[in-house]
Motif scaffolding. Structure first.
Motif, mmCIF file in Angstrom:
data_model
loop_
_atom_site.group_PDB
_atom_site.id
_atom_site.type_symbol
_atom_site.label_atom_id
_atom_site.label_comp_id
_atom_site.label_asym_id
_atom_site.label_seq_id
_atom_site.Cartn_x
_atom_site.Cartn_y
_atom_site.Cartn_z
ATOM 1 N N ARG A 227 1.458 13.126 -3.972
ATOM 2 C CA ARG A 227 0.983 12.934 -5.344
ATOM 3 C C ARG A 227 -0.253 13.798 -5.625
ATOM 4 N NH1 ARG A 227 1.685 6.388 -5.792
ATOM 5 N NH2 ARG A 227 3.951 6.422 -5.991
ATOM 6 N N ILE B 267 3.127 9.776 0.821
ATOM 7 C CA ILE B 267 3.411 9.732 -0.611
ATOM 8 C C ILE B 267 2.130 10.019 -1.393
ATOM 9 C CG2 ILE B 267 4.187 8.266 -2.522
ATOM 10 C CD1 ILE B 267 6.446 8.970 -0.638
ATOM 11 N N GLN B 268 1.037 9.402 -0.943
ATOM 12 C CA GLN B 268 -0.243 9.649 -1.609
ATOM 13 C C GLN B 268 -0.620 11.135 -1.542
ATOM 14 O OE1 GLN B 268 -1.851 7.411 -3.383
ATOM 15 N NE2 GLN B 268 -3.363 8.955 -3.959
ATOM 16 N N ALA C 281 0.851 -1.191 0.000
ATOM 17 C CA ALA C 281 0.000 0.000 0.000
ATOM 18 C C ALA C 281 0.884 1.237 0.000
ATOM 19 C CB ALA C 281 -0.896 -0.013 1.228
ATOM 20 N N THR C 282 0.484 2.210 -0.773
ATOM 21 C CA THR C 282 1.251 3.445 -0.850
ATOM 22 C C THR C 282 1.132 4.182 0.479
ATOM 23 O OG1 THR C 282 0.678 3.573 -3.176
ATOM 24 C CG2 THR C 282 1.566 5.560 -2.170
ATOM 25 N N GLU D 116 0.754 6.978 3.227
ATOM 26 C CA GLU D 116 -0.167 8.109 3.216
ATOM 27 C C GLU D 116 0.522 9.416 2.808
ATOM 28 O OE1 GLU D 116 -2.969 10.179 6.476
ATOM 29 O OE2 GLU D 116 -2.946 7.984 6.524
#
Length: 142
Positions: free
Chosen positions: A134, A130-131, A125-126, A128
């Protein structure tokens, strides 16, 4: 550095211990494979072929045989020059069978290893943060 200190470092290194363990396990594994061939596979082959796999009594007398001896043991004991090609054939056949068994075992192990590697790992899972970065990047592009 003294030679004793150098030897101590050499002996304690992991590579040497791995090699020693490999040699010990390899020796034990060799006994298992030898027993598998000698005690299980060769008797089955003897049954299939009618017991004609042991060629150890096949020989050719190369010298004079004044007493007309017939068995290999008697000829050897009398010192007569004998070409024992049957013993070589038996050992060669045992080697071929042993190599085949080891090949099949390695093939099975490689197949099992490939199955383990082929099992897809769940995508991580990416995180949080990094998300979030993005999303900020995408909104700045707009």
């Amino acid at each position: 550095m003294s030679i004793i200190q150098e030897f101590k470092e050499f002996a304690i290194k992991g590579n040497m211990m791995d090699l020693a363990i490999g040699v010990i396990i390899g020796g034990a594994f060799g006994k298992i494979i030898d027993s598998l061939v000698k005690d299980i596979i060769m008797p089955l082959i003897s049954v299939i072929t009618g017991g004609g796999v042991d060629f150890t009594q096949k020989f050719i007398v190369l010298g004079d045989n004044p007493n007309n001896l017939q068995s290999l043991a008697e000829l050897t004991k009398a010192g007569v020059n004998v070409l024992t090609y049957g013993n070589f054939l038996t050992i060669f056949i045992n080697f071929i069978i042993l190599a085949w068994v080891v090949f099949l075992m390695v093939k099975v192990m490689n197949r099992m290893r490939k199955q383990e590697e082929a099992a897809p790992a769940a995508p991580a899972a990416t995180p949080e943060d990094i998300q979030l970065l993005r999303e900020i990047r995408d909104s700045l592009k707009k």
